[in-house]
Design a protein around this motif. Structure first.
Motif, PDB file in Angstrom:
ATOM      1  N   ASP A   1       0.830  -1.185  -0.042  1.00  0.00           N
ATOM      2  CA  ASP A   1      -0.078  -0.201  -0.067  1.00  0.00           C
ATOM      3  C   ASP A   1       0.851   1.343   0.126  1.00  0.00           C
ATOM      4  OD1 ASP A   1      -2.255  -1.610  -0.124  1.00  0.00           O
ATOM      5  OD2 ASP A   1      -2.393  -1.453   2.200  1.00  0.00           O
ATOM      6  N   VAL A   2       0.398   2.406  -0.700  1.00  0.00           N
ATOM      7  CA  VAL A   2       1.398   3.365  -0.944  1.00  0.00           C
ATOM      8  C   VAL A   2       0.760   4.446   0.384  1.00  0.00           C
ATOM      9  CG1 VAL A   2       1.814   5.389  -2.337  1.00  0.00           C
ATOM     10  CG2 VAL A   2       1.652   3.180  -3.547  1.00  0.00           C
ATOM     11  N   THR A   3       1.874   4.958   0.786  1.00  0.00           N
ATOM     12  CA  THR A   3       1.429   5.851   2.087  1.00  0.00           C
ATOM     13  C   THR A   3       1.513   7.461   1.611  1.00  0.00           C
ATOM     14  OG1 THR A   3       3.900   6.311   2.548  1.00  0.00           O
ATOM     15  CG2 THR A   3       2.459   4.359   3.604  1.00  0.00           C
ATOM     16  N   MET A   4       1.374   8.299   2.454  1.00  0.00           N
ATOM     17  CA  MET A   4       1.577   9.622   2.003  1.00  0.00           C
ATOM     18  C   MET A   4       2.980  10.424   2.278  1.00  0.00           C
ATOM     19  SD  MET A   4      -1.557  10.605   0.825  1.00  0.00           S
ATOM     20  CE  MET A   4      -1.488  12.425   1.042  1.00  0.00           C
ATOM     21  N   SER A   5       3.815   9.553   2.235  1.00  0.00           N
ATOM     22  CA  SER A   5       5.216   9.855   2.268  1.00  0.00           C
ATOM     23  C   SER A   5       6.017   9.993   0.836  1.00  0.00           C
ATOM     24  CB  SER A   5       5.954   8.688   3.309  1.00  0.00           C
ATOM     25  OG  SER A   5       5.492   8.580   4.576  1.00  0.00           O
ATOM     26  N   PHE A   6       7.044  11.095   1.049  1.00  0.00           N
ATOM     27  CA  PHE A   6       7.914  11.090  -0.063  1.00  0.00           C
ATOM     28  C   PHE A   6       9.159  10.588   0.571  1.00  0.00           C
ATOM     29  CE2 PHE A   6       4.861  14.342  -1.713  1.00  0.00           C
ATOM     30  CZ  PHE A   6       4.663  14.094  -3.004  1.00  0.00           C
ATOM     31  N   VAL A   7       9.981   9.902  -0.166  1.00  0.00           N
ATOM     32  CA  VAL A   7      11.049   9.553   0.114  1.00  0.00           C
ATOM     33  C   VAL A   7      12.381   9.935  -0.316  1.00  0.00           C
ATOM     34  CG1 VAL A   7      11.429   7.475  -1.355  1.00  0.00           C
ATOM     35  CG2 VAL A   7      12.466   7.547   1.060  1.00  0.00           C
ATOM     36  N   PHE A   8      13.450  10.410   0.139  1.00  0.00           N
ATOM     37  CA  PHE A   8      14.876  10.599  -0.089  1.00  0.00           C
ATOM     38  C   PHE A   8      15.693   9.689   0.489  1.00  0.00           C
ATOM     39  CE2 PHE A   8      19.265  11.877   0.710  1.00  0.00           C
ATOM     40  CZ  PHE A   8      19.627  12.426  -0.223  1.00  0.00           C
ATOM     41  N   VAL A   9      16.582   9.224  -0.593  1.00  0.00           N
ATOM     42  CA  VAL A   9      17.551   8.144  -0.081  1.00  0.00           C
ATOM     43  C   VAL A   9      18.842   8.415  -0.709  1.00  0.00           C
ATOM     44  CG1 VAL A   9      18.344   5.746  -0.446  1.00  0.00           C
ATOM     45  CG2 VAL A   9      15.875   6.185  -0.451  1.00  0.00           C
ATOM     46  N   GLY A  10      19.894   8.590   0.030  1.00  0.00           N
ATOM     47  CA  GLY A  10      21.221   9.002  -0.388  1.00  0.00           C
ATOM     48  C   GLY A  10      22.014   9.597   0.791  1.00  0.00           C
ATOM     49  N   ARG A  11      23.293   9.808   0.390  1.00  0.00           N
ATOM     50  CA  ARG A  11      24.100  10.781   1.633  1.00  0.00           C
ATOM     51  C   ARG A  11      23.317  11.759   2.143  1.00  0.00           C
ATOM     52  NH1 ARG A  11      29.366  12.025  -1.050  1.00  0.00           N
ATOM     53  NH2 ARG A  11      28.114  12.397  -2.906  1.00  0.00           N
ATOM     54  N   ILE A  12      23.684  12.204   3.382  1.00  0.00           N
ATOM     55  CA  ILE A  12      23.280  13.305   4.031  1.00  0.00           C
ATOM     56  C   ILE A  12      24.657  14.204   3.685  1.00  0.00           C
ATOM     57  CG2 ILE A  12      22.452  14.426   6.113  1.00  0.00           C
ATOM     58  CD1 ILE A  12      20.663  12.160   5.347  1.00  0.00           C
ATOM     59  N   ASN A  13      24.455  14.844   2.386  1.00  0.00           N
ATOM     60  CA  ASN A  13      25.391  15.810   2.031  1.00  0.00           C
ATOM     61  C   ASN A  13      24.989  16.913   1.330  1.00  0.00           C
ATOM     62  OD1 ASN A  13      27.549  16.519  -0.274  1.00  0.00           O
ATOM     63  ND2 ASN A  13      28.631  14.697   0.633  1.00  0.00           N
TER      64      ASN A  13
ATOM     65  N   ILE B   1      10.783   2.590  -0.263  1.00  0.00           N
ATOM     66  CA  ILE B   1      10.703   3.063  -1.361  1.00  0.00           C
ATOM     67  C   ILE B   1       9.512   2.768  -2.097  1.00  0.00           C
ATOM     68  CG2 ILE B   1      11.771   3.154  -3.668  1.00  0.00           C
ATOM     69  CD1 ILE B   1      14.375   2.681  -2.499  1.00  0.00           C
ATOM     70  N   ALA B   2       9.076   1.130  -1.984  1.00  0.00           N
ATOM     71  CA  ALA B   2       8.022   0.812  -2.695  1.00  0.00           C
ATOM     72  C   ALA B   2       6.713   1.395  -2.017  1.00  0.00           C
ATOM     73  CB  ALA B   2       7.885  -0.720  -2.435  1.00  0.00           C
ATOM     74  N   SER B   3       6.627   1.766  -0.603  1.00  0.00           N
ATOM     75  CA  SER B   3       5.112   2.420  -0.122  1.00  0.00           C
ATOM     76  C   SER B   3       5.436   3.753  -0.212  1.00  0.00           C
ATOM     77  CB  SER B   3       5.307   1.709   1.198  1.00  0.00           C
ATOM     78  OG  SER B   3       6.393   2.193   2.231  1.00  0.00           O
ATOM     79  N   SER B   4       6.357   4.539  -0.875  1.00  0.00           N
ATOM     80  CA  SER B   4       6.287   5.984  -0.914  1.00  0.00           C
ATOM     81  C   SER B   4       5.497   6.496  -2.207  1.00  0.00           C
ATOM     82  CB  SER B   4       7.779   6.525  -0.908  1.00  0.00           C
ATOM     83  OG  SER B   4       8.517   6.046   0.165  1.00  0.00           O
ATOM     84  N   LYS B   5       5.043   7.669  -2.127  1.00  0.00           N
ATOM     85  CA  LYS B   5       4.450   8.478  -3.012  1.00  0.00           C
ATOM     86  C   LYS B   5       5.330   8.641  -4.324  1.00  0.00           C
ATOM     87  CE  LYS B   5       0.017   9.521  -2.892  1.00  0.00           C
ATOM     88  NZ  LYS B   5      -0.759   9.157  -3.990  1.00  0.00           N
ATOM     89  N   ALA B   6       6.556   9.096  -3.974  1.00  0.00           N
ATOM     90  CA  ALA B   6       7.671   9.185  -5.059  1.00  0.00           C
ATOM     91  C   ALA B   6       9.039   9.248  -4.483  1.00  0.00           C
ATOM     92  CB  ALA B   6       7.262  10.513  -5.907  1.00  0.00           C
ATOM     93  N   LEU B   7       9.969   9.187  -5.054  1.00  0.00           N
ATOM     94  CA  LEU B   7      11.402   9.260  -4.567  1.00  0.00           C
ATOM     95  C   LEU B   7      11.779  10.677  -5.005  1.00  0.00           C
ATOM     96  CD1 LEU B   7      14.186   7.288  -3.914  1.00  0.00           C
ATOM     97  CD2 LEU B   7      14.596   8.717  -5.788  1.00  0.00           C
ATOM     98  N   LEU B   8      12.442  11.564  -4.175  1.00  0.00           N
ATOM     99  CA  LEU B   8      12.940  12.934  -4.622  1.00  0.00           C
ATOM    100  C   LEU B   8      14.402  12.827  -4.755  1.00  0.00           C
ATOM    101  CD1 LEU B   8      10.467  14.664  -1.980  1.00  0.00           C
ATOM    102  CD2 LEU B   8      10.145  13.886  -4.372  1.00  0.00           C
ATOM    103  N   LEU B   9      14.876  13.354  -5.731  1.00  0.00           N
ATOM    104  CA  LEU B   9      16.406  13.457  -5.979  1.00  0.00           C
ATOM    105  C   LEU B   9      16.681  14.867  -6.509  1.00  0.00           C
ATOM    106  CD1 LEU B   9      18.965  11.794  -5.763  1.00  0.00           C
ATOM    107  CD2 LEU B   9      18.850  11.422  -8.276  1.00  0.00           C
ATOM    108  N   PRO B  10      16.623  15.796  -5.519  1.00  0.00           N
ATOM    109  CA  PRO B  10      17.077  17.205  -5.997  1.00  0.00           C
ATOM    110  C   PRO B  10      18.419  17.617  -6.041  1.00  0.00           C
ATOM    111  CG  PRO B  10      16.571  17.116  -3.546  1.00  0.00           C
ATOM    112  CD  PRO B  10      16.580  15.761  -4.179  1.00  0.00           C
ATOM    113  N   SER B  11      19.508  16.834  -6.212  1.00  0.00           N
ATOM    114  CA  SER B  11      20.800  17.162  -6.253  1.00  0.00           C
ATOM    115  C   SER B  11      21.335  18.277  -6.834  1.00  0.00           C
ATOM    116  CB  SER B  11      21.741  15.895  -6.774  1.00  0.00           C
ATOM    117  OG  SER B  11      21.265  14.464  -5.857  1.00  0.00           O
TER     118      SER B  11
END
Length: 370
Positions: free
Chosen positions: A182-194, A264-274
């Motif tokens: 089930d998809v939640t109301m969360s967006f996700v960022f995955v990566g270094r805290i940089n 990741i699978a349960s997120s609305k979208a992955l965000l990559l604003p690098s």
């Protein structure tokens, strides 16, 4: 039989860098009747203390505690019986001595800068890197350069105009099990805290989004390792406190495997604003789960909009906010179409099993192997 050696900082099962996985998937997929690979890596990012690992008869790894003399000695020893030496970094300290040994032994050489020549990356320790590049330029006519996108290719051509050859091959992945959650109301960022990842812009954007969608949250998956990353992490926490987002923005730390895939699978979208990204393996991880991606125009992901699998946007608070709201406001059918498009894009364009011939033909071409 073509033998390839990879001297690099980290390798699977380490999850401390993109090449750790992408090169592992590549080496696993190569036809064992025609190719073999040897990896020499440090233990950076490893949980276990193993000194070696054999994935198959044609895929062996040696791990070292550091990138010092023993690492370099092993790399040079292996390259003497290899056909190709493939580097995944210009500035990894062992690259230069092993490169010189490869030249002396008349080996085929590939260097994949993997974003190191981007302005945002090269501006750090700029003088040291300038000297390093000037040395490598002396031998550029003996080196094949590999880029993961056309923008990086142009930077390589400008930096090394007399390179033996240049090629664009994207990263491929071994498709994981697709999780139907089930998809939640969360967006996700995955990566270094940089700072290069622009996470502060995401936090400012989510503060705007919750004004009309109060149930939305932002999940941040990743860790800060270096001193300046730890300092950046502290500024993010202060920003969250100032904006009163303690219940909206969640730090999950470093996650691996199925645990990460579930987020990741349960997120609305992955965000990559690098600010810059030469590829972004995390995009593949999201697409493989059918999760749409919103990536900045500083990344090579224009195809997201072409295939209606997400958005490719200017990395400003205003644009991030606007496009998060677009995703949230999609009707159920249109959103599901976007998720289907995301999965199909990954399966058709980036599955290593159906694209391994690209690397095999390239290896054969540069070694004149028939």
């Amino acid at each position: 039989m073509i033998k390839v050696i990879h001297p690099l900082l980290c390798y699977y099962p380490s999850q401390a860098g993109g090449p750790a996985n992408s090169l592992y998937w590549l080496n696993c997929a190569l036809n064992p009747d025609g190719f073999s690979s040897v990896v020499v890596a440090t233990k950076y990012g490893l949980v276990s203390d193993s000194d070696s690992q054999t994935f198959s008869a044609n895929h062996n790894v040696s791990f070292f505690n550091s990138k010092g003399k023993s690492f370099i000695k092993k790399s040079i020893q292996e390259l003497k019986i290899a056909d190709i030496v493939q580097f995944s970094s210009l500035f990894f300290p062992p690259t230069l001595p092993v490169l010189l040994a490869a030249i002396r032994n008349n080996k085929t050489i590939i260097i994949s800068p993997r974003g190191e020549l981007y302005q945002a990356a090269i501006s750090q320790k700029a003088f040291q890197k300038k000297v390093w590049i000037s040395i490598i330029k002396m031998f550029q006519n003996k080196i094949h350069f590999h880029a993961t996108n056309t923008f990086e290719l142009e930077i390589i051509k400008k930096t090394f105009p007399k390179a033996k050859s240049t090629v664009v091959i994207p990263n491929y992945m071994e498709m994981p099990k697709k999780l139907n959650l089930d998809v939640t109301m969360s967006f996700v960022f995955v990566g270094r805290i940089n700072p290069i990842k622009n996470i502060d812009l995401l936090i400012s954007a989510i503060a705007e989004v919750i004004k009309t969608h109060p149930k939305v949250s932002l999940v941040i998956v990743g860790s800060a390792r270096l001193d300046y990353e730890i300092a950046y992490h502290a500024t993010l926490k202060a920003q969250i406190k100032q904006l009163e987002l303690e219940d909206v923005v969640v730090f999950k730390g470093h996650l691996n495997g199925e645990i990460k895939n579930k987020v990741i699978a349960s997120s609305k979208a992955l965000l990559l604003p690098s600010k810059s990204e030469n590829f972004g393996n995390v995009v593949l991880e999201a697409l493989a789960q059918g999760t749409p991606v919103m990536a900045s125009k500083n990344t090579p992901w224009a195809i997201l909009e072409e295939k209606k699998a997400g958005f490719w946007v200017d990395s400003t608070v205003e644009n991030l906010t606007k496009n998060m709201l677009k995703i949230l406001d999609l009707n159920k059918l249109d959103y599901q179409h976007m998720r289907d498009n995301a999965y199909n894009l990954c399966k058709s364009n980036f599955d290593i099993k159906t694209n391994i011939n690209v690397w095999e033909k390239y290896y054969q071409k540069i070694t004149n192997y028939v």
